[in-house]
Design a protein around this motif. Structure first.
Motif, mmCIF file in Angstrom:
data_model
loop_
_atom_site.group_PDB
_atom_site.id
_atom_site.type_symbol
_atom_site.label_atom_id
_atom_site.label_comp_id
_atom_site.label_asym_id
_atom_site.label_seq_id
_atom_site.Cartn_x
_atom_site.Cartn_y
_atom_site.Cartn_z
ATOM 1 N N THR A 1 8.158 -2.067 -4.283
ATOM 2 C CA THR A 1 7.993 -1.859 -2.968
ATOM 3 C C THR A 1 6.391 -2.002 -2.886
ATOM 4 O O THR A 1 5.877 -1.559 -3.843
ATOM 5 C CB THR A 1 8.585 -0.613 -2.394
ATOM 6 O OG1 THR A 1 8.379 -0.358 -0.909
ATOM 7 C CG2 THR A 1 8.050 0.656 -3.122
ATOM 8 N N THR A 2 5.783 -1.843 -1.810
ATOM 9 C CA THR A 2 4.450 -2.093 -1.806
ATOM 10 C C THR A 2 4.115 -0.830 -0.489
ATOM 11 O O THR A 2 4.659 -0.289 0.383
ATOM 12 C CB THR A 2 3.768 -3.291 -1.167
ATOM 13 O OG1 THR A 2 4.534 -3.692 -0.041
ATOM 14 C CG2 THR A 2 4.058 -4.327 -2.044
ATOM 15 N N SER A 3 2.866 -0.404 -0.655
ATOM 16 C CA SER A 3 2.213 0.616 0.362
ATOM 17 C C SER A 3 0.931 -0.008 0.946
ATOM 18 O O SER A 3 0.688 -1.297 0.505
ATOM 19 C CB SER A 3 2.136 1.826 -0.257
ATOM 20 O OG SER A 3 1.207 1.955 -1.472
ATOM 21 N N ALA A 4 -0.020 0.812 1.718
ATOM 22 C CA ALA A 4 -1.076 0.209 2.369
ATOM 23 C C ALA A 4 -1.940 -0.309 1.172
ATOM 24 O O ALA A 4 -2.109 0.323 -0.064
ATOM 25 C CB ALA A 4 -1.749 1.430 2.967
ATOM 26 N N PHE A 5 -2.588 -1.227 1.565
ATOM 27 C CA PHE A 5 -3.670 -2.064 0.702
ATOM 28 C C PHE A 5 -3.151 -2.694 -0.502
ATOM 29 O O PHE A 5 -3.598 -2.836 -1.558
ATOM 30 C CB PHE A 5 -5.110 -1.010 0.285
ATOM 31 C CG PHE A 5 -5.915 -0.683 1.406
ATOM 32 C CD1 PHE A 5 -6.767 -1.492 1.881
ATOM 33 C CD2 PHE A 5 -5.576 0.614 1.887
ATOM 34 C CE1 PHE A 5 -7.575 -1.234 2.841
ATOM 35 C CE2 PHE A 5 -6.625 0.982 2.759
ATOM 36 C CZ PHE A 5 -7.415 0.202 3.459
ATOM 37 N N SER A 6 -1.816 -3.047 -0.259
ATOM 38 C CA SER A 6 -0.913 -3.939 -1.301
ATOM 39 C C SER A 6 -0.848 -3.284 -2.595
ATOM 40 O O SER A 6 -0.825 -4.193 -3.600
ATOM 41 C CB SER A 6 -1.904 -5.309 -1.376
ATOM 42 O OG SER A 6 -2.672 -5.657 -0.416
ATOM 43 N N ILE A 7 -0.723 -2.119 -2.557
ATOM 44 C CA ILE A 7 -0.354 -1.215 -3.750
ATOM 45 C C ILE A 7 1.200 -1.493 -4.236
ATOM 46 O O ILE A 7 1.974 -1.163 -3.142
ATOM 47 C CB ILE A 7 -0.865 0.134 -4.178
ATOM 48 C CG1 ILE A 7 -2.256 0.175 -3.757
ATOM 49 C CG2 ILE A 7 -0.410 1.012 -4.985
ATOM 50 C CD1 ILE A 7 -2.815 1.665 -3.409
ATOM 51 N N VAL A 8 1.464 -2.066 -5.374
ATOM 52 C CA VAL A 8 2.848 -2.178 -5.953
ATOM 53 C C VAL A 8 3.383 -0.868 -6.578
ATOM 54 O O VAL A 8 2.817 -0.670 -7.379
ATOM 55 C CB VAL A 8 2.865 -3.779 -6.497
ATOM 56 C CG1 VAL A 8 4.525 -4.007 -6.666
ATOM 57 C CG2 VAL A 8 2.290 -4.711 -5.649
ATOM 58 N N HIS A 9 4.422 -0.647 -6.217
ATOM 59 C CA HIS A 9 5.351 0.433 -7.064
ATOM 60 C C HIS A 9 6.615 0.013 -7.642
ATOM 61 O O HIS A 9 7.459 -0.781 -6.784
ATOM 62 C CB HIS A 9 5.621 1.472 -6.212
ATOM 63 C CG HIS A 9 4.434 2.109 -5.589
ATOM 64 N ND1 HIS A 9 3.744 1.515 -4.440
ATOM 65 C CD2 HIS A 9 3.668 3.218 -5.910
ATOM 66 C CE1 HIS A 9 2.672 2.053 -4.025
ATOM 67 N NE2 HIS A 9 2.585 3.209 -4.751
ATOM 68 N N ALA A 10 7.071 0.032 -8.863
ATOM 69 C CA ALA A 10 8.285 -0.009 -9.519
ATOM 70 C C ALA A 10 8.944 0.902 -9.661
ATOM 71 O O ALA A 10 8.247 2.057 -10.243
ATOM 72 C CB ALA A 10 8.053 -0.987 -10.659
ATOM 73 N N LEU A 11 10.208 1.259 -9.035
ATOM 74 C CA LEU A 11 10.954 2.850 -9.146
ATOM 75 C C LEU A 11 12.329 2.455 -9.460
ATOM 76 O O LEU A 11 12.881 1.497 -9.632
ATOM 77 C CB LEU A 11 10.924 3.331 -7.789
ATOM 78 C CG LEU A 11 9.683 3.239 -7.104
ATOM 79 C CD1 LEU A 11 10.036 3.542 -5.358
ATOM 80 C CD2 LEU A 11 8.666 4.546 -7.567
ATOM 81 N N ASP A 12 12.924 3.563 -10.345
ATOM 82 C CA ASP A 12 14.168 3.494 -10.525
ATOM 83 C C ASP A 12 14.997 3.845 -9.285
ATOM 84 O O ASP A 12 14.907 4.643 -8.597
ATOM 85 C CB ASP A 12 14.519 4.653 -11.622
ATOM 86 C CG ASP A 12 15.785 5.021 -12.021
ATOM 87 O OD1 ASP A 12 16.893 4.665 -11.247
ATOM 88 O OD2 ASP A 12 16.113 4.949 -13.426
ATOM 89 N N ALA A 13 15.853 2.767 -9.156
ATOM 90 C CA ALA A 13 16.579 2.680 -7.907
ATOM 91 C C ALA A 13 17.537 3.713 -7.398
ATOM 92 O O ALA A 13 17.899 4.106 -6.574
ATOM 93 C CB ALA A 13 17.240 1.367 -7.378
ATOM 94 N N VAL A 14 17.797 4.522 -8.724
ATOM 95 C CA VAL A 14 18.852 5.679 -8.585
ATOM 96 C C VAL A 14 18.165 6.811 -8.554
ATOM 97 O O VAL A 14 18.412 7.724 -7.634
ATOM 98 C CB VAL A 14 19.843 5.671 -9.961
ATOM 99 C CG1 VAL A 14 20.756 7.081 -9.833
ATOM 100 C CG2 VAL A 14 20.638 4.500 -9.831
ATOM 101 N N THR A 15 16.860 7.217 -9.319
ATOM 102 C CA THR A 15 16.326 8.412 -9.098
ATOM 103 C C THR A 15 14.938 8.441 -8.384
ATOM 104 O O THR A 15 14.658 9.546 -7.912
ATOM 105 C CB THR A 15 16.253 9.057 -10.551
ATOM 106 O OG1 THR A 15 15.114 8.041 -11.068
ATOM 107 C CG2 THR A 15 17.320 8.714 -11.561
ATOM 108 N N GLY A 16 14.489 7.461 -8.047
ATOM 109 C CA GLY A 16 13.201 7.545 -7.509
ATOM 110 C C GLY A 16 11.788 7.696 -8.325
ATOM 111 O O GLY A 16 10.891 7.569 -8.129
ATOM 112 N N GLU A 17 12.226 7.753 -9.635
ATOM 113 C CA GLU A 17 11.198 7.904 -10.776
ATOM 114 C C GLU A 17 10.405 6.524 -10.874
ATOM 115 O O GLU A 17 10.747 5.215 -10.962
ATOM 116 C CB GLU A 17 11.767 7.969 -12.267
ATOM 117 C CG GLU A 17 10.779 8.207 -13.287
ATOM 118 C CD GLU A 17 11.724 8.143 -14.652
ATOM 119 O OE1 GLU A 17 10.861 8.486 -15.492
ATOM 120 O OE2 GLU A 17 12.853 7.844 -14.769
ATOM 121 N N LEU A 18 9.041 6.759 -10.864
ATOM 122 C CA LEU A 18 7.931 5.767 -10.949
ATOM 123 C C LEU A 18 8.123 5.220 -12.420
ATOM 124 O O LEU A 18 7.842 6.054 -13.217
ATOM 125 C CB LEU A 18 6.555 6.428 -10.745
ATOM 126 C CG LEU A 18 5.500 5.555 -10.285
ATOM 127 C CD1 LEU A 18 5.718 4.442 -9.535
ATOM 128 C CD2 LEU A 18 4.156 6.195 -10.281
#
Length: 714
Positions: free
Chosen positions: A103-120
């Motif tokens: 997923t992304t946030s402002a200024f095009s920052i990309v995050h990969a997260l564990d879809a079960v726990t939300g761990e970055l």
């Protein structure tokens, strides 16, 4: 070159990403699998994943998952949430593949997260030079990423397209998509992938650019093809047959100098059955039809859906929703591919509810209009001629360019439906639209006052829109600017049910096989409705306004529903007089819900006003009037029309003495690293001072408004 920070430029040169990888996470993290083109084509067989922006290639924003349904949705609770670093606009729809969310946030920052726990798992920051946001339209938004094979693709606000390693977040390649560094091109939309290509368009139509869309080799970043949406310099040969056709629909000798517009800044869709790629094309630049093209010609391919061959970019067909667009009626809203029973026979169609207020059903193979009816309140046209497919324009109501007199037109530039995605349920046969009522007073600028396009000035050929300044007038306007969730029958072309909202710019929608429709709202709620009846079944407060669309996925047999929260965009920052009434604060987070989720919800904060001591009034009437005019041209897009902020960026009516002492230095560029662009060389010191005098006047106006409302004047 684009205006980027030295750090960003060096990182690109050395191919060293601004990457945060969490130590110790790799052993526990889900392993991303290759998301092949074939998996994307067959995405219906993997409903547990949400592979792309719209869920599938047809952009239906629909899921066959039904563990969460209309019988048990009231048992939803928070599974986890993730706080973004920047409290700024968040418009992206997350994608999920094999237990990993991107997923992304402002200024095009990309995050990969564990879809079960939300761990970055990892975070990638492309290090956008934040002052660029002051020279682009509609906030520093990003609507998400695309997945193909082992890569994650993101369009970066400053015009880059970048490929990241899906497992590590490391930069694989980066290309600059901008064709003219002197024009202000931006990217806010999510890329799309088809076969071995990643495809992206650009924004910047309001600043005078030429629109196009480009396909790149997903493995190498090498350009595969480019399709221009409006013609270029008429003294040069057109790039292809499509541009030769388009050039005949433009007139005069200045349109190419003004850019033409037609940016492909949001919606795209692909139909594997027909092997056609559909793009939605934006408004004209200038908006003013007379100044842009002598008030003649359709101006292809403005405000059109265009079908292309994804392998080559070859033109196949187009349908123009607003010929000779003069009202910012983009056709960049959701393009949905589906099969509908038309006259008793299944027919492949594309559907769209663009800004102009008409709902279109179009043959997906040929571009033939099947039907078009008003889904919103419309005054610019009486209808669409079923024989020609052209709108029947009401010149008395909407033609401002011939007389030179302003016209109040519905919808306004915010549209009857904006970028917020609509969804389609094959089960109910209904389309769920974030509909809204908007108006605009379109007033043309005299020819001698129209500036040449630059990276820093709105280039629309119109008087910059204004909003009322008094609370009473704002309240009256608010009674008009309302939204609703609208369930629309695309075959009968009529509303089936609707649910009203107090504000416009509400979030996109998600439909599911559980007889549910989910939508977030501008005033900070996440709501579930029965898809067939519209009954409201569940509601939860979230910490900010919602513009993004929801999505859903499943891991280990458990279904989740996710929504990005973070108010902003053009309504949130420019139309502050209305968006402030939502009473939300900037608080950017990702929320993920499941049945029996038991995590506490983050605190919902309400806006408060703390007025600094007043500054003595300055400037004569001429200075104040000039300051008001310059503020509209230079400042209003970010800090709000009539100097009324929506609360996302500083309210300049509330500057302290210290800020006023720093005022000239700030406008000269002292705070560029914080996102405030430099106006050195673009405004004289006298002009800057006139704007400051106007802001001081507006601070006194605000104090009087608060006093009349019963608040302590001190």
């Amino acid at each position: 070159m684009l205006n980027r920070s030295p750090i960003s430029a060096l990182a690109m040169l050395l191919a060293v990403p601004a990457l945060v990888a969490l130590s110790g996470c790799a052993d526990k993290a889900p392993e991303p699998s290759g998301v092949t083109h074939q998996r994307l084509v067959n995405s219906a067989a993997e409903p547990q994943n949400w592979f792309g922006y719209g869920g599938d290639y047809g952009e239906q924003h629909f899921s066959t998952l039904d563990q969460i349904n209309s019988d048990n949705v009231d048992q939803l609770g928070l599974a986890w949430s993730f706080k973004y670093d920047l409290d700024r606009v968040v418009q992206g729809i997350p994608v999920v593949a094999d237990g990993v969310m991107y997923t992304t946030s402002a200024f095009s920052i990309v995050h990969a997260l564990d879809a079960v726990t939300g761990e970055l798992l990892w975070k990638y920051d492309p290090e956008v030079f934040k002052a660029v946001a002051g020279t682009g339209c509609c906030d520093a938004a990003n609507r998400g990423v695309a997945l193909l094979n082992d890569k994650v693709f993101v369009g970066v606000y400053d015009g880059r397209l970048e490929a990241l390693d899906a497992a590590t977040g490391e930069l694989v390649w980066s290309v600059d998509t901008v064709i003219d560094a002197e024009r202000n091109y931006t990217i806010s939309g999510a890329p799309r992938v088809v076969k071995d290509k990643v495809i992206i368009g650009n924004g910047g139509g309001e600043y005078g650019v030429r629109g196009y869309i480009t396909a790149y080799d997903a493995n190498t970043g090498e350009m595969a093809w480019r399709f221009y949406t409006v013609p270029g310099d008429p003294s040069l040969p057109p790039e292809d047959a499509a541009m030769a056709m388009a050039q005949k629909t433009w007139f005069g000798d200045s349109y190419w100098e003004q850019g033409g517009g037609g940016t492909v800044w949001d919606s795209m869709a692909y139909d594997p059955e027909l092997d056609l790629f559909y793009i939605g094309v934006g408004n004209g630049s200038l908006w003013n039809y007379k100044e842009r093209s002598e008030a003649k010609g359709d101006n292809l391919f403005l405000s059109s859906i265009v079908a292309l061959r994804p392998d080559t970019g070859e033109y196949v067909w187009h349908y123009q929703t607003t010929p000779g667009d003069a009202w910012d009626y983009t056709a960049t809203q959701t393009i949905t591919v589906a099969t509908l029973p038309i006259d008793g026979e299944p027919r492949r169609v594309v559907m769209q509810a663009p800004k102009n207020g008409f709902f279109y059903v179009i043959d997906a193979a040929t571009g033939e209009l099947i039907s078009a009816e008003k889904f919103g309140y419309v005054t610019w046209a009486k209808g669409v001629d079923p024989e020609t497919g052209r709108p029947i324009v009401d010149n008395d109501a909407a033609n401002y360019w011939e007389s030179g007199e302003g016209k109040v037109v519905f919808p306004g530039s915010q549209g009857a439906h904006n970028w917020n995605p609509m969804s389609y349920s094959p089960i109910t046969g209904l389309v769920y639209i974030p509909q809204q009522v908007t108006l605009e007073h379109f007033v043309p600028l005299p020819s001698d006052e129209i500036v040449k396009p630059s990276k820093y000035d709105l280039n629309i050929g119109m008087v910059v829109p204004v909003v009322p300044e008094t609370p009473e007038e704002i309240a009256q306007l608010h009674q008009i600017y309302r939204g609703k969730l609208q369930a629309w029958d695309p075959i009968k072309q009529q509303e089936v049910w609707s649910h009203p909202h107090d504000h416009i710019a509400n979030g996109g929608t998600l439909a599911t096989a559980g007889n549910l429709v989910f939508q977030g709202t501008a005033d900070g709620r996440f709501v579930a409705y029965a898809a067939d009846s519209g009954e409201k079944l569940w509601e939860v407060p979230v910490s900010s306004g919602v513009g993004a669309g929801p999505m859903t996925y499943e891991v280990d047999g458990e279904q989740y529903v996710a929504i990005n929260v973070g108010y902003g965009g053009s309504f949130g920052i420019t139309f502050g007089a209305l968006s402030q009434l939502t009473k939300v604060l900037p608080d950017s987070r990702l929320y993920v819900f499941k049945l029996q989720g038991d995590q506490p919800l983050p605190e919902f904060k309400r806006r408060t006003i703390e007025m600094p001591p007043l500054i003595e009034p300055r400037g004569d009437q001429a200075s104040l009037e000039n300051g008001e005019r310059l503020y509209g041209l230079r400042c209003a897009a970010c800090h709000g029309l009539s100097a009324i902020s929506g609360g996302l960026l500083p309210d300049l009516r509330m500057l302290t003495q210290e800020k006023h002492d720093m005022y000239l230095g700030t406008l000269m560029g002292a705070l560029q690293q914080n996102g405030m662009p430099s106006f050195a060389g673009r405004l004289s010191v006298e002009e800057m001072t006139d704007i400051q005098n106007y802001l001081i006047k507006r601070s006194h106006d605000l104090r009087e408004e608060l006093k009349e409302a019963g608040f302590d004047s001190e």
